[in-house]
Design an enzyme around this catalytic site. Structure first.
Site, PDB file in Angstrom:
ATOM      1  N   CYS A   1       0.808  -1.230   0.000  1.00 43.91           N
ATOM      2  CA  CYS A   1       0.000   0.000   0.000  1.00 43.91           C
ATOM      3  C   CYS A   1       0.837   1.276   0.000  1.00 43.91           C
ATOM      4  O   CYS A   1       0.325   2.356  -0.250  1.00 43.91           O
ATOM      5  CB  CYS A   1      -0.960  -0.007   1.185  1.00 43.91           C
ATOM      6  SG  CYS A   1      -2.133  -1.349   1.064  1.00 43.91           S
TER       7      CYS A   1
ATOM      8  N   HIS B   1      -3.272   7.163   2.430  1.00 47.14           N
ATOM      9  CA  HIS B   1      -3.712   5.847   1.940  1.00 47.14           C
ATOM     10  C   HIS B   1      -5.061   5.537   2.580  1.00 47.14           C
ATOM     11  O   HIS B   1      -5.292   5.841   3.757  1.00 47.14           O
ATOM     12  CB  HIS B   1      -2.676   4.788   2.327  1.00 47.14           C
ATOM     13  CG  HIS B   1      -3.135   3.398   2.059  1.00 47.14           C
ATOM     14  ND1 HIS B   1      -3.591   3.008   0.824  1.00 47.14           N
ATOM     15  CD2 HIS B   1      -3.231   2.306   2.863  1.00 47.14           C
ATOM     16  CE1 HIS B   1      -3.935   1.729   0.884  1.00 47.14           C
ATOM     17  NE2 HIS B   1      -3.730   1.290   2.111  1.00 47.14           N
TER      18      HIS B   1
ATOM     19  N   ASN C   1     -10.177  -0.089  -0.159  1.00 45.64           N
ATOM     20  CA  ASN C   1      -8.714  -0.052  -0.186  1.00 45.64           C
ATOM     21  C   ASN C   1      -8.236  -0.584  -1.539  1.00 45.64           C
ATOM     22  O   ASN C   1      -8.340  -1.774  -1.812  1.00 45.64           O
ATOM     23  CB  ASN C   1      -8.185  -0.918   0.965  1.00 45.64           C
ATOM     24  CG  ASN C   1      -6.665  -0.903   1.067  1.00 45.64           C
ATOM     25  OD1 ASN C   1      -5.976  -0.411   0.178  1.00 45.64           O
ATOM     26  ND2 ASN C   1      -6.156  -1.448   2.156  1.00 45.64           N
TER      27      ASN C   1
HETATM   28  O1  UT7 Z   1      -3.836  -1.287   3.645  1.00 45.68           O
HETATM   29  C1  UT7 Z   1      -2.752  -1.886   4.240  1.00 45.68           C
HETATM   30  C2  UT7 Z   1      -2.784  -2.059   5.683  1.00 45.68           C
HETATM   31  N1  UT7 Z   1      -4.039  -2.552   6.198  1.00 45.68           N
HETATM   32  C3  UT7 Z   1      -4.668  -1.859   7.145  1.00 45.68           C
HETATM   33  O2  UT7 Z   1      -4.257  -0.783   7.513  1.00 45.68           O
HETATM   34  C4  UT7 Z   1      -5.879  -2.532   7.800  1.00 45.68           C
HETATM   35  C5  UT7 Z   1      -5.781  -2.418   9.294  1.00 45.68           C
HETATM   36  N2  UT7 Z   1      -6.809  -3.129   9.993  1.00 45.68           N
HETATM   37  C6  UT7 Z   1      -8.115  -2.741   9.979  1.00 45.68           C
HETATM   38  O3  UT7 Z   1      -8.472  -1.796   9.294  1.00 45.68           O
HETATM   39  C7  UT7 Z   1      -9.086  -3.433  10.894  1.00 45.68           C
HETATM   40  O4  UT7 Z   1      -8.369  -4.265  11.788  1.00 45.68           O
HETATM   41  C8  UT7 Z   1     -10.160  -4.292  10.156  1.00 45.68           C
HETATM   42  C9  UT7 Z   1     -11.116  -3.367   9.426  1.00 45.68           C
HETATM   43  C10 UT7 Z   1      -9.472  -5.232   9.159  1.00 45.68           C
HETATM   44  C11 UT7 Z   1     -10.969  -5.096  11.177  1.00 45.68           C
HETATM   45  O5  UT7 Z   1     -11.538  -4.231  12.129  1.00 45.68           O
HETATM   46  P1  UT7 Z   1     -11.362  -4.523  13.708  1.00 45.68           P
HETATM   47  O6  UT7 Z   1     -12.077  -3.455  14.397  1.00 45.68           O
HETATM   48  O7  UT7 Z   1      -9.874  -4.650  13.969  1.00 45.68           O
HETATM   49  O8  UT7 Z   1     -12.110  -5.875  13.859  1.00 45.68           O
HETATM   50  P2  UT7 Z   1     -11.567  -7.291  14.385  1.00 45.68           P
HETATM   51  O9  UT7 Z   1     -10.682  -7.910  13.342  1.00 45.68           O
HETATM   52  O10 UT7 Z   1     -10.999  -7.113  15.748  1.00 45.68           O
HETATM   53  O11 UT7 Z   1     -12.902  -8.103  14.498  1.00 45.68           O
HETATM   54  C12 UT7 Z   1     -13.905  -7.767  15.459  1.00 45.68           C
HETATM   55  C13 UT7 Z   1     -15.058  -8.740  15.295  1.00 45.68           C
HETATM   56  C14 UT7 Z   1     -14.626 -10.197  15.283  1.00 45.68           C
HETATM   57  O12 UT7 Z   1     -15.624 -10.952  15.937  1.00 45.68           O
HETATM   58  P3  UT7 Z   1     -15.433 -11.399  17.455  1.00 45.68           P
HETATM   59  O13 UT7 Z   1     -14.158 -12.197  17.487  1.00 45.68           O
HETATM   60  O14 UT7 Z   1     -15.334 -10.130  18.231  1.00 45.68           O
HETATM   61  O15 UT7 Z   1     -16.666 -12.187  17.720  1.00 45.68           O
HETATM   62  C15 UT7 Z   1     -14.635 -10.554  13.816  1.00 45.68           C
HETATM   63  O16 UT7 Z   1     -14.858 -11.922  13.580  1.00 45.68           O
HETATM   64  O17 UT7 Z   1     -15.713  -8.505  14.027  1.00 45.68           O
HETATM   65  C16 UT7 Z   1     -15.797  -9.744  13.318  1.00 45.68           C
HETATM   66  N3  UT7 Z   1     -15.706  -9.441  11.889  1.00 45.68           N
HETATM   67  C17 UT7 Z   1     -16.770  -9.110  11.149  1.00 45.68           C
HETATM   68  N4  UT7 Z   1     -18.081  -9.010  11.460  1.00 45.68           N
HETATM   69  C18 UT7 Z   1     -18.928  -8.655  10.472  1.00 45.68           C
HETATM   70  C19 UT7 Z   1     -14.582  -9.389  11.100  1.00 45.68           C
HETATM   71  N5  UT7 Z   1     -14.945  -9.059   9.854  1.00 45.68           N
HETATM   72  C20 UT7 Z   1     -16.288  -8.890   9.867  1.00 45.68           C
HETATM   73  C21 UT7 Z   1     -17.210  -8.512   8.861  1.00 45.68           C
HETATM   74  N6  UT7 Z   1     -18.517  -8.424   9.217  1.00 45.68           N
HETATM   75  N7  UT7 Z   1     -16.853  -8.253   7.607  1.00 45.68           N
END
Ligand code: UT7
Length: 329
Positions: free
Chosen positions: A116, A256, A286
């Site tokens: 990215c 980004h 993204n």
């Molecule tokens: O571009 C290059 C670099 N990349 C980035 O900068 C991305 C950085 N990371 C992020 O933007 C975020 O971590 C994400 C958007 C990828 C995820 O958001 P988060 O707030 O960190 O969520 P999480 O991964 O901690 O997941 C929270 C919950 C989980 O459920 P439990 O374990 O709390 O029951 C996931 O299973 O949300 C669940 N979950 C979803 N629920 C509904 C994960 N994806 C989804 C989804 N829909 N699409």
């Protein structure tokens, strides 16, 4: 003799017409529009549909548009760098394919992979060829067909990415404008949190790797988020501090677009308001190497000569960086 800098003298971008909405994703995986919007800021993304179309097909659309709007003939281009993690093929470079399709015959061209942050790495690299007088007209392309490496049965990643291409023209100037300063950084340890498991020399493609879905983006969201939110803000603040720039001096932060929360944290750290940030993540998601040119293209008519712009990115590698640009037109 006055110093030669590289200026961005044109910008163009292209997105494929098909729009994949959060609503459509709700029918594909267990997710909701509400979750996607609150956690990422994304509402829809463009996807390149159709057989026989790759990253170069989007890249060449952006390049053709760029050459046309800047009145540049393809033969005038000395160099093409394409930042991408989704090349048409492992080799030859997608930049070579774009050059061929765009009729660019007098350039040397190659790809650059910094995920990215690729577009920023490519701009810094290109600027050095301009500053040394080696090249006069360089096209930098940021293009990614992220849909080709996205697992649409994995809700953790499939809601994040979109396809797009952007292109910019870099030329020399002796005016006090252009690429003023840059900070680029890498931490290879970050690869454990964000990578594609197979298809490289370490783990060549096989039936087993395909069955195990190892040809898709693998991302551990939370650790990547923690690094991204700190490092992108650090590097944007650092480039301002070392050039004695305050929030009031900045016309736009062009970040980004991976997550709206990361963008907002970076803006807060820089001491700038929301109206000083280019944000279009809600419509494109993204798009990896294409996010920054896509923003510059959409904001182009709001930019004025001499405006101070901070470009900032964080991505797989880990890679991150910022560039201070004084807009040239
Ligand atoms: O571009 C290059 C670099 N990349 C980035 O900068 C991305 C950085 N990371 C992020 O933007 C975020 O971590 C994400 C958007 C990828 C995820 O958001 P988060 O707030 O960190 O969520 P999480 O991964 O901690 O997941 C929270 C919950 C989980 O459920 P439990 O374990 O709390 O029951 C996931 O299973 O949300 C669940 N979950 C979803 N629920 C509904 C994960 N994806 C989804 C989804 N829909 N699409």
């Amino acid at each position: 003799m006055s110093r030669i800098r590289a200026k961005i003298s044109g910008i163009h971008a292209w997105v494929p017409p098909y729009i994949l909405t959060n609503k459509e994703l709700e029918s594909m995986v267990e997710t909701t529009d509400e979750w996607i919007v609150t956690r990422t800021g994304i509402r829809e993304r463009h996807i390149q549909k159709g057989e026989g179309l790759g990253t170069s097909d989007m890249g060449v659309e952006a390049v053709r548009g760029l050459l046309e709007k800047t009145g540049t003939r393809p033969e005038e281009i000395d160099m093409v760098i394409c930042a991408t993690v989704t090349p048409d093929m492992v080799f030859p470079a997608t930049a070579n394919i774009i050059s061929d399709k765009a009729g660019i015959k007098n350039a040397f061209s190659y790809d650059l992979n910094a995920a990215c942050s690729g577009l920023l790495y490519a701009v810094v690299t290109a600027s050095k060829f301009i500053e040394t007088g080696t090249c006069k007209k360089i096209v930098v392309v940021g293009a990614d067909k992220m849909s080709s490496i996205t697992d649409y049965s994995n809700r953790e990643t499939c809601v994040l990415f979109g396809d797009a291409a952007g292109a910019m023209l870099l030329e020399p100037t002796t005016e006090d404008i252009g690429i003023m300063d840059s900070i680029m950084q890498t931490d290879g340890f970050g690869r454990v949190h964000l990578h594609m498991k197979a298809g490289g020399s370490l783990r060549p493609s096989s039936h087993e790797t395909v069955d195990a879905k190892e040809h898709f983006v693998y991302q551990e969201g939370q650790p990547v988020f923690k690094f991204a939110v700190t490092k992108m803000a650090d590097v944007a603040a650092e480039i301002m501090e070392r050039n004695n720039l305050t929030g009031e001096d900045i016309s736009f932060l062009v970040p980004h677009q991976a997550n709206l929360r990361i963008i907002e944290a970076t803006a807060r750290r820089m001491g700038i308001g929301k109206d000083q940030v280019t944000i279009n993540i809600e419509r494109y998601g993204n798009t990896t190497s294409a996010t920054i040119p896509l923003c510059l293209w959409e904001w182009e008519n709001k930019l004025k000569k001499g405006d101070n712009i901070i470009l900032a990115a964080f991505g797989g590698g880990f890679t991150w960086g910022s560039i201070w640009v004084k807009w040239a037109y």
